[in-house]
Design a protein around this motif. Structure first.
Motif, mmCIF file in Angstrom:
data_model
loop_
_atom_site.group_PDB
_atom_site.id
_atom_site.type_symbol
_atom_site.label_atom_id
_atom_site.label_comp_id
_atom_site.label_asym_id
_atom_site.label_seq_id
_atom_site.Cartn_x
_atom_site.Cartn_y
_atom_site.Cartn_z
ATOM 1 N N PRO B 79 -13.610 7.174 12.984
ATOM 2 C CA PRO B 79 -14.385 7.323 14.286
ATOM 3 C C PRO B 79 -13.519 6.658 15.450
ATOM 4 O O PRO B 79 -12.682 5.729 14.957
ATOM 5 C CB PRO B 79 -15.643 6.766 14.042
ATOM 6 C CG PRO B 79 -15.312 5.630 13.224
ATOM 7 C CD PRO B 79 -14.243 6.019 12.096
ATOM 8 N N LEU B 306 -4.747 12.907 10.073
ATOM 9 C CA LEU B 306 -3.329 12.836 9.941
ATOM 10 C C LEU B 306 -2.843 11.990 8.888
ATOM 11 O O LEU B 306 -1.768 12.388 8.215
ATOM 12 C CB LEU B 306 -2.856 12.530 11.547
ATOM 13 C CG LEU B 306 -1.471 12.471 11.623
ATOM 14 C CD1 LEU B 306 -0.677 13.831 11.230
ATOM 15 C CD2 LEU B 306 -0.746 11.481 12.813
ATOM 16 N N SER B 307 -3.388 10.918 8.758
ATOM 17 C CA SER B 307 -2.811 10.016 7.834
ATOM 18 C C SER B 307 -3.261 10.478 6.280
ATOM 19 O O SER B 307 -2.410 10.560 5.591
ATOM 20 C CB SER B 307 -3.578 8.633 7.771
ATOM 21 O OG SER B 307 -4.875 8.761 8.148
ATOM 22 N N MET B 369 -4.589 -0.426 -1.335
ATOM 23 C CA MET B 369 -5.010 0.075 0.148
ATOM 24 C C MET B 369 -6.320 0.433 0.171
ATOM 25 O O MET B 369 -7.132 0.283 1.318
ATOM 26 C CB MET B 369 -4.107 1.072 0.549
ATOM 27 C CG MET B 369 -2.650 0.587 0.923
ATOM 28 S SD MET B 369 -1.590 2.088 1.278
ATOM 29 C CE MET B 369 -0.059 1.296 1.241
ATOM 30 N N GLY B 373 -8.300 -1.460 2.431
ATOM 31 C CA GLY B 373 -8.419 -0.842 4.056
ATOM 32 C C GLY B 373 -9.495 -0.786 4.857
ATOM 33 O O GLY B 373 -9.533 -0.212 5.645
ATOM 34 N N GLY B 374 -10.670 -0.876 3.985
ATOM 35 C CA GLY B 374 -11.923 -0.730 4.791
ATOM 36 C C GLY B 374 -12.278 0.578 4.993
ATOM 37 O O GLY B 374 -11.507 1.546 4.281
ATOM 38 N N GLN B 375 -13.055 0.939 6.051
ATOM 39 C CA GLN B 375 -13.303 2.429 6.218
ATOM 40 C C GLN B 375 -12.061 2.964 6.866
ATOM 41 O O GLN B 375 -11.399 2.099 7.598
ATOM 42 C CB GLN B 375 -14.679 2.612 6.955
ATOM 43 C CG GLN B 375 -15.927 2.489 6.107
ATOM 44 C CD GLN B 375 -16.041 3.395 5.150
ATOM 45 O OE1 GLN B 375 -15.864 4.789 5.501
ATOM 46 N NE2 GLN B 375 -17.088 3.271 4.316
ATOM 47 N N ASP B 377 -8.852 5.233 8.696
ATOM 48 C CA ASP B 377 -7.632 6.031 8.360
ATOM 49 C C ASP B 377 -6.836 5.381 7.100
ATOM 50 O O ASP B 377 -6.281 6.220 6.385
ATOM 51 C CB ASP B 377 -6.792 5.492 9.652
ATOM 52 C CG ASP B 377 -6.750 6.459 10.558
ATOM 53 O OD1 ASP B 377 -7.321 7.706 10.296
ATOM 54 O OD2 ASP B 377 -6.593 6.530 11.837
ATOM 55 N N VAL B 378 -6.986 3.900 6.765
ATOM 56 C CA VAL B 378 -6.186 3.314 5.794
ATOM 57 C C VAL B 378 -6.802 3.974 4.626
ATOM 58 O O VAL B 378 -6.237 4.303 3.385
ATOM 59 C CB VAL B 378 -6.212 1.862 5.821
ATOM 60 C CG1 VAL B 378 -5.562 1.173 4.689
ATOM 61 C CG2 VAL B 378 -5.773 1.238 7.138
ATOM 62 N N PHE B 381 -5.861 7.652 3.795
ATOM 63 C CA PHE B 381 -4.402 7.719 3.572
ATOM 64 C C PHE B 381 -4.628 7.257 1.861
ATOM 65 O O PHE B 381 -3.773 8.210 1.138
ATOM 66 C CB PHE B 381 -3.691 6.626 4.194
ATOM 67 C CG PHE B 381 -2.263 6.728 3.842
ATOM 68 C CD1 PHE B 381 -1.512 7.630 4.002
ATOM 69 C CD2 PHE B 381 -1.902 5.793 2.836
ATOM 70 C CE1 PHE B 381 -0.039 7.544 3.702
ATOM 71 C CE2 PHE B 381 -0.531 5.620 2.140
ATOM 72 C CZ PHE B 381 0.409 6.626 2.747
#
Lengths: 307, 433
Positions: B79, B306-307, B369, B373-375, B377-378, B381
């Motif tokens: 978000p 996109l990621s 990751m 990476g948490g919630q 984009d990461v 990916f």
């Protein structure tokens, strides 16, 4: 592929090349920092409604006419009829600039339904994401070290991680040097490069491990020879693989959308760096390190036999 | 030539191409796309700070955190949450953009809803209106609770309830000690929910809330979720609701799709040029890779951003790499004087270890990751990377290998040329060693 030159022997030049880019990157970074987009920097949001679908190029022209440049990902279209233009700029606007934009809107879109609305923006999620990405990469590096140390050898692990961080850093340095905009897509690109870099390096390490097992080099010269041979044996694969992924990245850069151009640019730099560092940085580091401990080991055994 | 093997090989090729060509449009349509690729809904909220107060730095951080947790509880990917300048009334504004418009109503509700739980020691009833209002300062609020509230069925009376646990058990012990034999008043959003009499001191620091509107499991779960999301430090009012286009731009996306297609064609052509028939087999396995990855994405309801796409492209690279490693190994084995058939078998075997080690390392990177990476984009990916690697192992290694072995066993071609091995290669091996 036939060996064309001795990679291991020339390694100091490669170390110097990477070192020079790194230092240049650090200097530029220290002096100017990154060129951050609104994804990461407080800025302004300008919204206005037109009586037509928002024409991308004309809106960019309109802002250009008052001396403001919209970044590649700075223009979004909203509304059910796609007639609301939402522009984000990485700067706080003065009252004078706002007035100028308003005049420009009247000039470029005389039939616009709405005057511009200007808001200041404080990005939150993007900053969180970038921070999480850095932690995720560092944590991943630690776990890669553990796995490679178990499956291969501790020295391979560290050499691989140095190559990985080298690639991430080269991309960061390139963006700082070339003043390219760092936006949220950059995070995705960095993660991709990290993934590619380690994968590429391990393939070469695997061949070195195999050849070392076969030839059992007992001095530094023999070790260098074995590594050089392994690098040339895997060279065709290295070139073919990086060629296929680079083709994809370069075509996306030139023919893909403008809004992912920063992303694909980061990919191109990172893929080249990733392929380069696996061969010219990671492997020579391993040779140097392994060679040193070999010498030490030898010195110890010599002493022991002298006594 | 063995017709049976050739037939088996052709059957595999036909199955892969047939299934992919037949169902790929449906599969593609069933994959939810993220805010950056498809756009979504843009919600603007005004922050109702108490009169005369402006938002403090810590208050702003707390508010953004709370909103982020709520948005994440919707299960949408990446978000965008921004704090914006003041509106005409001088209130700060928060802009939230979430992907898709399917959950628009739910999103509006979850983001703005406040579960302000407060426990009071006393309350008065207004005789005229019958309205119950608390007296004095609250003994405890939702902020004192751990974020692990959940719906339970009471052991004794079988009623639906919400189990809560205090961050500091001592606080609840003190309250129950003081009020033993007396009623306490539990207010939810300013309304009296229940006023139980404390029977005994509760030493565990945990308790249950029931009564009032909490009659159904759904109501209990909703309250538990709201309590867990953390109370908003300030109430929010929805100011506007607009649909927005993809942040990467519609035309931009179309161009990217076309460019991606060109890139794939070039990669396919390159593989066929360098490895000839073996390259063609690799290309067919790549088709299977693309199709299976999309299928997994659709099955897992992973939101594609996109990621995520970047990770899939990396997956294509890894899959191509697996084939290149194998074919180069096969060439090596032929240089070592093996026959075509035995080179294919041994080459596959030797390449497998390399591929497994390199992919395991990358997979570990993806898994870590995912955890750290948490919630957002990461994590998106990381999921795509892990899916990409597993599918690439299945297709570029297992499937590609099966096809190559079957095809080699069929004996249709005997010349190594068809596997990308040049005439010179066999003579080269003396100079290579």
């Amino acid at each position: 592929m036939k060996p064309r030159f001795n990679i291991v022997r020339l390694s100091k030049w490669f170390f110097m090349l990477s070192g020079a880019i790194t230092v240049a990157g650090i200097i530029v970074f220290a002096l100017f920092g990154f060129n951050l987009s609104t994804d990461f920097k407080a800025g302004s949001r300008i919204q206005f409604q037109l009586n037509q679908q928002v024409p991308d190029a004309r809106v960019r022209q309109m802002f250009q006419s008052v001396g403001l440049t919209i970044g590649d990902t700075g223009l979004t279209v909203g509304g059910i009829e796609r007639n609301v233009a939402i522009v984000t700029l990485p700067e706080q606007l003065s009252a004078k600039q706002i007035a100028a934009i308003q005049t420009a809107e009247h000039k470029f879109f005389p039939n616009a339904k709405q005057d511009i609305q200007v808001n200041s923006v404080d990005p939150f999620v993007a900053q969180q994401t970038a921070r999480k990405a850095i932690w995720a990469v560092l944590a991943a590096a630690v776990c890669i070290v553990i796995y490679v140390a178990i499956r291969f050898e501790f020295r391979f692990a560290i050499a691989g991680i140095i190559a990985l961080l080298h690639d991430a850093f080269i991309v960061l340095a390139a963006f700082a040097l070339l003043r390219r905009e760092v936006d949220l897509t950059f995070v995705a690109a960095l993660l991709t490069i990290v993934g590619y870099s380690i994968n590429d390096t391990i393939v070469i390490f695997d061949r070195i491990r195999e050849n070392v097992k076969i030839h059992k080099p007992d001095n530094i010269e023999a070790l260098r020879e074995v590594v050089n041979k392994s690098l040339w044996q895997t060279m065709t694969r290295s070139i073919n693989t990086v060629f296929t992924v680079l083709v994809a990245a370069v075509i996306l850069y030139f023919f893909g959308g403008v809004s992912i151009r920063n992303f694909t640019f980061a990919l191109i730099i990172g893929l080249i760096s990733g392929a380069y560092s696996s061969i010219f940085i990671a492997s020579p580091i391993w040779v140097a390190w392994r060679g040193r401990s070999m010498r030490k080991h030898k010195a110890v055994t010599n002493e022991a036999s002298a006594q | 030539m063995k017709w049976g093997r050739l037939f088996a090989f052709l059957l595999m090729v036909a199955a892969i191409i047939g299934v992919t060509a037949g169902t790929v449009p449906q599969v593609w349509k069933s994959i939810p796309l993220g805010l950056d690729l498809r756009g979504g809904v843009d919600l603007l909220y005004a922050v109702d700070t108490p009169k005369g107060q402006s938002l403090s730095d810590s208050g702003r951080q707390a508010l953004l955190k709370a909103v982020e947790m709520r948005v994440n509880s919707l299960g949408v990917s990446s978000p965008s949450i921004d704090l914006e300048g003041k509106n005409q009334l001088g209130q700060d504004q928060i802009r939230v953009q979430v992907a898709g418009v399917k959950n628009q109503q739910e999103a509006v509700q979850v983001i703005g809803a406040t579960a302000q739980l407060a426990i009071y020691g006393d309350a008065t009833v207004d005789k005229k209106t019958g309205k119950i209002t608390p007296v004095g300062a609250p003994l405890a609020t939702g902020a004192d609770l751990k974020s692990n509230a959940k719906w339970v069925v009471d052991q004794q009376d079988g009623k639906n309830a919400v189990a809560i646990e205090f961050k500091q058990a001592q606080k609840w012990i003190d309250i129950t000690k003081e009020y033993v034999g007396k009623p306490i008043f539990v207010f939810l959003n300013g309304q009296l929910l229940t006023d139980p009499v404390i029977q005994q001191v509760m030493y565990s620091g945990s308790s249950e809330i029931s009564g009032g509107s909490l009659t159904t499991p759904q109501a209990c779960m909703a309250l538990a979720n709201e309590l867990n999301a953390g109370a908003l430090p300030y109430p929010l009012t929805l100011e506007s609701e607009t649909s927005v286009g993809p942040s990467l731009g519609q035309t931009s996306l179309q161009r990217t799709m076309v460019a991606g297609l060109i890139a794939i064609i070039i990669i396919f052509a390159f593989m066929m040029f360098v490895y000839r028939l073996a390259g063609l087999i690799a290309d067919i396995a790549l088709v299977a890779y693309g199709y299976l990855t999309l299928l997994v994405f659709s099955g897992l309801h992973v939101v594609l951003t996109l990621s995520g796409l970047a990770a899939l492209v990396l997956g294509v690279g890894i899959a191509v790499d697996a084939n290149i490693i194998t074919y180069e190994r096969i060439k090596d084995e032929m240089r070592n004087g093996r026959s075509l058939r035995s080179a294919v078998r041994v080459g596959n075997k030797n390449a497998l270890r390399t591929i497994v080690d390199s992919n395991a390392t990358t997979f570990i990177a993806g898994a870590v990751m995912y955890i750290f990476g948490g919630q957002g984009d990461v994590r998106g990916f990381a999921v795509a990377l892990m899916v990409g690697i597993i599918v690439s192992l299945l297709t570029a290694v297992l499937l590609s290998r099966l096809m190559l072995l079957t095809f080699t066993a069929s004996g249709v071609v005997r010349r190594p040329w068809w596997y990308g091995v040049g005439k010179g290669v066999l003579k080269q091996h003396e100079t290579q060693v």
